[in-house]
Design a protein around this motif. Structure first.
Motif, PDB file in Angstrom:
ATOM      1  N   ASP A 224       0.869  -1.186   0.000  1.00 22.81           N
ATOM      2  CA  ASP A 224       0.000   0.000   0.000  1.00 22.81           C
ATOM      3  C   ASP A 224       0.900   1.229   0.000  1.00 22.81           C
ATOM      4  O   ASP A 224       1.525   1.550   1.011  1.00 22.81           O
ATOM      5  N   CYS A 225       0.975   1.911  -1.132  1.00 23.28           N
ATOM      6  CA  CYS A 225       1.909   3.031  -1.258  1.00 23.28           C
ATOM      7  C   CYS A 225       1.583   4.173  -0.305  1.00 23.28           C
ATOM      8  O   CYS A 225       2.454   4.990   0.004  1.00 23.28           O
ATOM      9  N   SER A 226       0.341   4.234   0.204  1.00 25.46           N
ATOM     10  CA  SER A 226      -0.005   5.310   1.143  1.00 25.46           C
ATOM     11  C   SER A 226       0.401   4.971   2.571  1.00 25.46           C
ATOM     12  O   SER A 226       0.315   5.824   3.460  1.00 25.46           O
ATOM     13  N   GLY A 227       0.827   3.738   2.814  1.00 29.57           N
ATOM     14  CA  GLY A 227       1.405   3.373   4.104  1.00 29.57           C
ATOM     15  C   GLY A 227       0.437   2.924   5.170  1.00 29.57           C
ATOM     16  O   GLY A 227       0.863   2.569   6.266  1.00 29.57           O
ATOM     17  N   GLY A 228      -0.852   2.898   4.876  1.00 31.45           N
ATOM     18  CA  GLY A 228      -1.816   2.597   5.933  1.00 31.45           C
ATOM     19  C   GLY A 228      -2.201   1.146   6.068  1.00 31.45           C
ATOM     20  O   GLY A 228      -2.652   0.716   7.138  1.00 31.45           O
ATOM     21  N   ALA A 229      -2.050   0.365   5.001  1.00 30.20           N
ATOM     22  CA  ALA A 229      -2.494  -1.031   5.022  1.00 30.20           C
ATOM     23  C   ALA A 229      -1.429  -1.910   4.381  1.00 30.20           C
ATOM     24  O   ALA A 229      -0.315  -1.465   4.093  1.00 30.20           O
ATOM     25  N   GLY A 230      -1.776  -3.180   4.152  1.00 27.16           N
ATOM     26  CA  GLY A 230      -0.880  -4.078   3.439  1.00 27.16           C
ATOM     27  C   GLY A 230       0.474  -4.248   4.102  1.00 27.16           C
ATOM     28  O   GLY A 230       0.623  -4.192   5.321  1.00 27.16           O
ATOM     29  N   ILE A 231       1.493  -4.457   3.256  1.00 22.96           N
ATOM     30  CA  ILE A 231       2.856  -4.688   3.732  1.00 22.96           C
ATOM     31  C   ILE A 231       3.317  -3.599   4.698  1.00 22.96           C
ATOM     32  O   ILE A 231       3.927  -3.876   5.745  1.00 22.96           O
ATOM     33  N   GLN A 232       3.031  -2.346   4.348  1.00 23.92           N
ATOM     34  CA  GLN A 232       3.516  -1.246   5.187  1.00 23.92           C
ATOM     35  C   GLN A 232       2.904  -1.288   6.586  1.00 23.92           C
ATOM     36  O   GLN A 232       3.601  -1.098   7.595  1.00 23.92           O
ATOM     37  N   ALA A 233       1.599  -1.543   6.674  1.00 16.65           N
ATOM     38  CA  ALA A 233       0.956  -1.650   7.986  1.00 16.65           C
ATOM     39  C   ALA A 233       1.499  -2.838   8.758  1.00 16.65           C
ATOM     40  O   ALA A 233       1.728  -2.761   9.973  1.00 16.65           O
TER      41      ALA A 233
END
Length: 283
Positions: free
Chosen positions: A30-39
């Protein structure tokens, strides 16, 4: 010796030969950083694990929605998995967005090969708007290939209904009617997330573990900033399992963590839509 050097040496000595549980997340970015790998990386790090990742897809998304998805080629997914497992002592794995049957098969094959001690599967199948992310043959592949490997799966109510071919629960009695079917799935435990249930003041989740059902019933935090809550909860659960906690204790800790992250995130404005939770509230 200068004070700052003495302090730095003391910090270094504390971490000499210190073992941190290595927790792998296999999911989309998730390029916005809120979900997925980043979360997942944030949640694993915040709860005491060492996070590593295998990216199954690139997404262009933000707090307002997903605008594009680019699946990772299967050979690259295999290469990432081999790179991680051939070097790092992975104690727990969290699986999130996979997207299609081929990716499910690739990941399941690697997990059968490397046999991590703990596996948490978050069956990312339905968007918050109710749109299916997996076609029916991929749902069947998920049931047959991946769920039997899982120590625990973490469906929300729409995903649980999709797994069982049932209607979406609208009230508590409808939720309880799913327990029997979920208990018959070929997997370990089930952490059923009740956030979609239309209750104004409560946010219950249920852990179905063998013949036992434990309800984690907490006050609902009234905020639009819930982007990535499912990813965060399942990643925290994997982190705590990797640290040696029992399923019940790991679930309790993960539930406490996500509640605090949602509360802290409710005070922050990031983006124009559903903002993220605050993973590092403890800092």
């Amino acid at each position: 010796m200068p004070h700052h050097i003495v302090k730095a040496q003391a910090v270094t000595e504390r971490y000499v030969n210190k073992q941190k549980p290595v927790v792998l997340t296999i999911a989309g970015s998730d390029c916005s950083g809120g979900a997925g790998i980043q979360a997942d990386i944030k949640a694993i790090s915040a709860t005491g694990g060492y996070a590593c990742s295998v990216i199954t897809a690139l997404t262009a998304q933000n707090t307002q929605g997903v605008s594009a998805v680019h699946p990772t080629p299967q050979a690259m997914i295999e290469a990432q998995l081999d790179a991680i497992f051939s070097d790092l002592a992975v104690t727990a794995v969290k699986v999130g967005m996979l997207g299609d049957s081929e990716t499910i098969g690739t990941v399941a094959s690697a997990l059968r090969k490397y046999k991590p001690a703990h596996l948490v599967v978050d069956p990312v199948m339905v968007t918050a708007n109710g749109d299916m992310l997996l076609v029916e043959d991929a749902v069947q592949c998920l049931r047959e290939e991946l769920l039997p490997l899982a120590d625990v799966i973490t469906p929300n109510l729409p995903e649980a209904a999709a797994l069982l071919g049932a209607t979406l629960p609208q009230k508590m009695t409808d939720v309880e009617s799913l327990f029997s079917g979920l208990g018959q799935l070929d997997c370990g435990a089930v952490l059923l997330k009740g956030g979609f249930l239309q209750q104004e003041d409560r946010s219950p989740d249920w852990l179905l573990n063998g013949d036992q059902v434990r309800c984690f019933d907490t006050p609902r935090i009234m905020t639009p900033n819930t982007h990535g809550t499912g990813c965060t909860l399942s990643a925290a659960l994997a982190s705590y399992l990797g640290q040696g906690f029992t399923m019940s204790d790991a679930t309790e800790r993960a539930k406490r963590y996500i509640d605090q992250a949602i509360l802290a995130g409710s005070r922050v404005r990031i983006g124009q839509g559903r903002g993220p939770v605050e993973h590092f509230f403890a800092l």
